[in-house]
Scaffold this active site. Structure first.
Site, PDB file in Angstrom:
ATOM      1  N   GLY A 167       0.844  -1.198   0.000  1.00  0.00           N
ATOM      2  CA  GLY A 167       0.000   0.000   0.000  1.00  0.00           C
ATOM      3  C   GLY A 167       0.881   1.250   0.000  1.00  0.00           C
ATOM      4  N   GLY A 217       1.645   4.096   3.958  1.00  0.00           N
ATOM      5  CA  GLY A 217       2.589   3.273   3.208  1.00  0.00           C
ATOM      6  C   GLY A 217       3.708   4.085   2.581  1.00  0.00           C
ATOM      7  N   HIS A 258     -20.418   8.939   7.357  1.00  0.00           N
ATOM      8  CA  HIS A 258     -20.252  10.381   7.219  1.00  0.00           C
ATOM      9  C   HIS A 258     -21.580  11.020   6.819  1.00  0.00           C
ATOM     10  CE1 HIS A 258     -18.690  14.213   5.907  1.00  0.00           C
ATOM     11  NE2 HIS A 258     -17.524  13.908   6.422  1.00  0.00           N
ATOM     12  N   ARG A 295     -20.237  13.553  13.730  1.00  0.00           N
ATOM     13  CA  ARG A 295     -20.675  12.822  12.548  1.00  0.00           C
ATOM     14  C   ARG A 295     -21.704  11.738  12.853  1.00  0.00           C
ATOM     15  NH1 ARG A 295     -14.808  12.070   9.466  1.00  0.00           N
ATOM     16  NH2 ARG A 295     -14.673  14.238   8.824  1.00  0.00           N
ATOM     17  N   HIS A 338     -17.733   5.757   5.319  1.00  0.00           N
ATOM     18  CA  HIS A 338     -16.651   6.643   4.988  1.00  0.00           C
ATOM     19  C   HIS A 338     -15.300   6.132   5.480  1.00  0.00           C
ATOM     20  CE1 HIS A 338     -14.411  10.255   4.497  1.00  0.00           C
ATOM     21  NE2 HIS A 338     -14.309  10.494   5.776  1.00  0.00           N
ATOM     22  N   GLU A 344      -5.125   3.379   8.373  1.00  0.00           N
ATOM     23  CA  GLU A 344      -6.498   2.904   8.559  1.00  0.00           C
ATOM     24  C   GLU A 344      -6.552   1.379   8.689  1.00  0.00           C
ATOM     25  OE1 GLU A 344      -9.244   4.314   5.548  1.00  0.00           O
ATOM     26  OE2 GLU A 344     -10.952   3.336   6.471  1.00  0.00           O
TER      27      GLU A 344
END
Lengths: 644, 249, 226
Positions: A40, A45, A266, A337, A408, A432
């Site tokens: 990645g 990355g 989101h 959110r 999201h 993530e």
């Protein structure tokens, strides 16, 4: 197995400094003897690959896109948080730490989050030195804005394209190391499996997406920086290619998967317009600073609207329900959110949704334009309005925008310790792809911060600790374990190609997405989740008997790529449901309808659920095993979030 | 809407390739162009035919992965990326011709997919500031006039899609290369390597086999991010002043 | 490779040569026109013949004229090198192209325009330069001094309607070539600035209309005077 988070002892503020001193170092002359694989090339990355190569390690960087610059970090709009306190408005490392822990509804580790806040200031320095053109004031100093309801202005930004500029910065650092010969790039290459030798991650098997060649790569450590798995929902704001395959294959080799059900929805996305929809587009939540969210007060009016008998502008002031302002007088349209998203769902469930599908609410700039003038609004949001117009064909200066929540970001991911190492020695997860810093809900402008913190400022220290205590001997790729893994990968692909069923891959992906959205989305119930689990099992069975994957392995084959990814999403979906089902509380993005306050807010159960759920894969067809890492809060007091 | 699509089909890099015609019906005006192709591919897959391969990823107009030369224009009739092009730009009964980017440095890999790694190599030649991670000054140490920062940002917005090359009659990569040269030439952080950067990036651009610039302005007119050809002028200045004054022979 | 040859083999270096030689030729056009307008003086060609004699004898002018030929040659050679390279950069052409929506015709066809102008130049040099220098030119005298009657040769040529038509048409092509070339040369030199570029573009456009129009006026007037 006891999960050891390896959080250093001592006062919060000293943990990272102390840890940096205590980790073992690899002698500068020896670094060139170690090979590191980075999968990645997004923010995590690219920054990790560049930084490790600068230190002297040999790096191989892989991405499925045609260039490392295209990773989905590029799509982040709003900005990046950093506790610089340039605005003299009371920000500090501790405040950023506190906001992040609280925003995550107390389901993240104190030690990790404090470190994140601590290195956030270095990130901005680094990016500016690379030539990232952040927004500036007339005096030439960096500009900041308040973002996502934060009480301080700590967000740095580059127009509405902060992710792009940060990624291009990291990509340029990566490119420099490619030119130096320290990084070898493998674009259009997808990781298919982790190779374990003597209980440690020693390499990966990849598929060349152009030729279909299955190849092995050997190294001393493997970094998974492969992003989130929001595409399990089929429709999300993720890129079309974003997938869970790398993380999932690692999970099946022994890496625990944490909090898979923690998903961020989101609130300000462009609504679905029809069955053809392939992805959803997010619009910066800064729009909520000036836009007012509303739906018609009655179902009757909403129905007329949906049938096209009236338009939004025909609806009188008293017939409008500004529901966020009504329910949350102090935060109004700026509630976090998860709260904004859930309330949009409620009003649409009541039948007050405003577009043809009934799944949309208005975001209205009429009053803001009246108050500030069109020029002011255009200067602030012009590019977002243009984008909206491009996609929907509607002019938001004249008619209210329509928005609806969309998947999201995924807070869950591979379990990692303080060193970002998974439960497999030598296998790391960054950005993530790991679970570590956002708890049950991520704050705006914090994703970019975490990706770069992991890559630039955490992994360069912590990887040395592991490598220094491991020999530099290289394992050739003709080792039986590599051959075995290659065969497993080929067999699986051949199996997909040989089913020759009647349904396309997208058919299954869409079906899975609908199950996940309906039962494991914004609001979840025990009943729904139980139902979803059975449905996913059924769908998985059907997939493996009735999917039609065209073509052969030895070519550029979109159908095969997708099938391979969807087969993993089907397995992940089931685990997400398990995780949501077992967590009998509501926290952040995880909202179980059974557990809410009388006002309808998320009701945590800190006594029983203040832990990280870490799932262990036991084998095909077996239920996964739950492990718990207790969360210890020594510095913050757990409180109920309230935005009334 | 009912449409006729003439699409370039090519099995692989070695294959000669040819146009193939497809009919497609019930296309909604709200679909994006790529969603229209998704429908085509779903139809083809159901019939057991090889779907049309094209590059795409974010579908938000920022990753730069989508391409396609649609009806004689890169990214089609609007000045946007193909993924942001919607079918309301077309009419019922239209015949739409879809070709891959055409340039020697962008070889076709399959159907509409081309290899743009030449762009990566141009950046590798010098599109960076040579600072290692850590040990850099505070971000506010060097003030940068807002106008300069804004100009740098305008150049930095390039998404590397290659529409400039596709649009240019010479398949020139000047707009792409100049956007990066400009960004770093404008900022104080880029000054140290200013000369060597211009020289090396231009040399790499030439080595890849891109054409020269005739200043037609087609690149600017078609760039989905509106990158200006003033950047090309700036790169020319940078290059000329570098070759006459740098220490490299 | 030395840095000079390296630069001149780069596309930017070659474009630089195109721009510099182009700008010189633009200057030459002005000087040439200024001299030629004397053909229209109602003095039977006296001032023009005197001017021609000066041009032929002045050593500075002779050096410049050699330079002028060299620049024309360089402009042509480098345009051929660049055009070849540009063609090779796109080995497979598009089946459908709507280039007219993103650029003006002249900018995409500088090679064709240049070729036509080159053909004109060859005819022009053969008809006048070569004749005057090496052919048999009638003589005339003013105040007892002998001059080559260059005017007579010109007047003779411009008596031919085909010749006049060819001239006028060629000036049309020159106008198109200049309409892009003038501003383009500044852009290539890197002289693009928000404050000055609009002016350069306007001057370029005016120049590309005015100069060829005046050039075309000469054969037309002389034809109708005959």
């Amino acid at each position: 197995m006891i999960l050891d988070s390896k959080i250093p002892e001592g006062p919060l503020a000293d943990k990272w400094t102390k840890h940096k001193f205590n980790v073992k170092l690899v002698n500068p002359a020896n670094k060139r003897k170690y090979d590191v694989i980075v999968v990645g090339t997004g923010l995590a990355g690219a920054s990790a690959a560049a930084s490790l190569a600068e230190l002297g390690y040999n790096v191989k960087a892989f991405c499925f896109q045609d260039s490392p610059r295209r990773a989905h970090s590029i799509a982040a709009q709003g900005g990046i948080n950093a506790a610089k306190n340039y605005q003299n408005d009371g920000d500090s490392v501790y405040r950023l730490f506190y906001d992040t822990i609280k925003g995550g509804d107390y389901r993240a580790r104190e030690g990790n989050v404090y470190r994140l806040a601590e290195v956030s200031v270095n990130i901005i320095d680094q990016c500016v030195a690379q030539g990232v053109p952040f927004a500036r004031e007339y005096g030439g100093l960096l500009a900041n804005r308040s973002f996502g309801g934060a009480q301080v202005s700590r967000t740095f930004y580059a127009k509405g394209q902060t992710g792009q500029q940060l990624l291009l910065g990291a990509y340029s650092a990566l490119s420099r190391q490619v030119a130096n010969g320290k990084v070898k790039l493998y674009p259009r290459t997808e990781m298919m499996d982790v190779v374990m030798i003597d209980g440690k991650a020693r390499g990966i098997v990849t598929r060349n997406l152009i030729t279909g060649a299955i190849e092995s790569h050997s190294a001393h450590a493997v970094l998974l920086c492969t992003g989130g798995y929001g595409n399990v929902f089929f429709l999300s704001t993720n890129a079309m290619g974003s997938n869970v395959t790398a993380a999932w294959r690692a999970h099946k080799k022994g890496a625990f998967f944490s909090n898979p059900s923690f998903t961020q929805i989101h609130p300000t996305c462009i609504p679905v317009s029809g069955d053809h929809q392939s992805k959803l587009t997010l619009m910066s939540e800064s729009l909520r600073n000036d836009g007012r969210v509303w739906v018609p007060a009655t179902v009757e009016t909403a129905e007329k609207l949906r049938k096209g008998q009236i338009t939004a502008n025909d609806i009188k002031e008293e017939d409008r329900d500004y529901y966020l302002e009504r329910k949350y007088p102090s935060f109004g349209n700026l509630v976090p959110r998860d709260v904004a998203s859930r309330n949009a769902k409620y009003v649409c469930d009541e039948g007050r949704g405003v577009n043809e599908t009934g799944e949309a609410v208005f975001l209205d700039f009429r009053d803001a334009i009246k108050r500030d003038g069109r020029n002011v609004i255009e200067a602030k949001y012009g590019n977002l309005f243009d984008m909206y117009m491009q996609i929907t064909g509607d002019n938001p200066y004249e008619v209210p925008m329509m928005i609806y929540p969309a998947v999201h970001y995924t807070m869950g991911g591979l379990w990692v310790d303080y060193n970002l190492m998974t439960t497999i020695p030598g296998l790391y997860a960054l950005g993530e792809a790991n679970f570590s810093d956002h708890g049950a809900n991520r704050l705006g402008a914090s994703a970019l911060m975490q990706g770069l913190a992991d890559g630039y400022f955490v992994i360069p220290y912590t990887i040395g600790d592991y490598l220094a205590s491991n020999s530099a001997d290289r394992i050739p790729v003709d080792h039986p374990e590599f051959k075995k893994a290659e065969k497993e990968v080929s067999d699986r692909l051949q199996k997909l190609l040989s089913i020759k069923g009647e349904k396309t891959v997208d058919y299954f992906h869409k079906k899975l997405g609908k199950i996940m959205w309906d039962y494991c989305g914004m609001a979840r119930t025990e009943e729904g989740l139980t139902k979803a689990k059975a449905m996913i099992k059924e769908l998985k069975k059907e997939f493996w008997t009735n999917v039609n994957v065209l073509g052969s392995n030895e070519e550029l084959n979109l159908s095969l790529e997708k099938a391979n990814r969807v087969s993993d999403f089907l397995e992940l979906g089931e685990l997400m449901v398990d995780d949501a089902l077992h967590r009998n509380e509501s926290c952040g993005g995880h909202f179980r309808e059974e557990y809410q306050t009388p006002e309808g807010e998320a009701l945590r159960d800190d006594e029983n659920f203040a832990y990280v759920a870490a799932w262990k894969y036991l084998g095909e067809g077996q239920e996964e095993e739950l492990h718990k890492e207790p969360l210890v809060f020594e510095n913050v007091k757990l409180t109920q979030r309230s935005y009334k | 809407m009912n449409l006729t699509l003439k699409i370039w089909r090519q099995k692989n890099n070695a294959d000669k390739g040819d146009f193939k015609e497809y009919k497609i019906s019930d296309i909604s005006k709200d679909m994006s162009f790529l969603e229209m192709l998704d429908v085509l591919n779903e139809n083809l897959s159901e019939k057991g035919e090889d779907p049309v391969h094209f590059d795409h990823d974010c579908r938000e107009g920022i990753c730069g992965m989508c391409s396609l030369y649609i009806d004689g224009k890169p990214h089609g009739p609007q000045q946007t990326t193909t993924c942001q092009l919607h079918m309301r730009s077309f009419s019922d009964g239209d015949v739409i011709t879809i070709e891959p980017w055409r340039a020697k440095p962008f070889p076709v890999m399959k159907d509409l997919v081309v290899d743009r790694s030449a762009f990566d190599r141009i950046i590798q030649a010098g599109g960076y500031v040579s600072v290692n991670t850590g040990g850099v000054p505070d971000a506010n140490e060097i003030p940068i006039p807002k106008s300069i920062a804004d100009l740098a940002m305008d150049a930095a917005q390039c998404i590397g899609c290659g529409a400039c090359v596709a649009a240019c009659k010479n398949a020139s990569a000047m707009l792409f290369t100049s956007a990066k040269v400009s960004q770093l030439a404008l900022l104080p952080q880029g000054q140290v390597e200013r000369k060597i950067r211009a020289e090396k990036m231009v040399a790499q651009m030439d080595a890849e086999g891109f054409g020269a610039c005739t200043n037609t302005g087609a690149c600017e007119a078609e760039c989905p991010k509106g990158i200006s050809i003033t950047n090309i002028a700036r790169m020319n200045r940078e290059y000329f002043s570098a070759v006459v004054s740098s220490d490299t022979l | 490779m030395s840095w000079v040859s390296k630069t001149l083999s780069s596309t930017l270096g070659q474009k630089l040569l195109m721009a510099l030689t182009g700008l010189f030729l633009i200057l030459f056009l002005v000087v040439h026109l200024a001299g030629n307008l004397q053909l229209l003086f109602p003095d039977g060609g006296e001032s023009f013949n005197k001017y021609a004699a000066t041009m032929a004898s002045n050593p500075f002018i002779r050096v410049v004229s050699i330079g002028n030929f060299a620049f024309i040659l360089l402009h042509v050679i480098y345009s051929i090198i660049l055009t070849r390279r540009n063609k090779q950069s796109r080995p497979v052409a598009y089946a459908v192209s709507k280039a007219s929506t993103n650029s003006v015709w002249a900018s995409r066809n500088m090679g064709i325009l240049g070729t036509i102008i080159l053909i004109f130049l060859i005819v022009h040099l053969k008809g006048f330069y070569y004749e005057i220098k090496f052919g048999s030119v009638p003589m005339t005298s003013y105040e007892g001094v002998e001059f080559k009657d260059v005017y007579a040769i010109v007047a003779n040529a411009y008596g031919n309607i085909l010749y006049v038509a060819f001239y006028v048409l060629s000036m049309g092509f020159l106008a198109f070539h200049l309409s892009h070339g003038f501003a383009s040369a500044f852009q290539t030199l890197g002289l693009n600035h928000v404050k000055y570029s609009p002016l350069i573009k306007k001057v370029g456009l005016g120049f590309s209309i005015l100069i060829p129009a005046l050039f075309a006026l000469i054969p037309l007037v002389m034809f109708f005077q005959n």
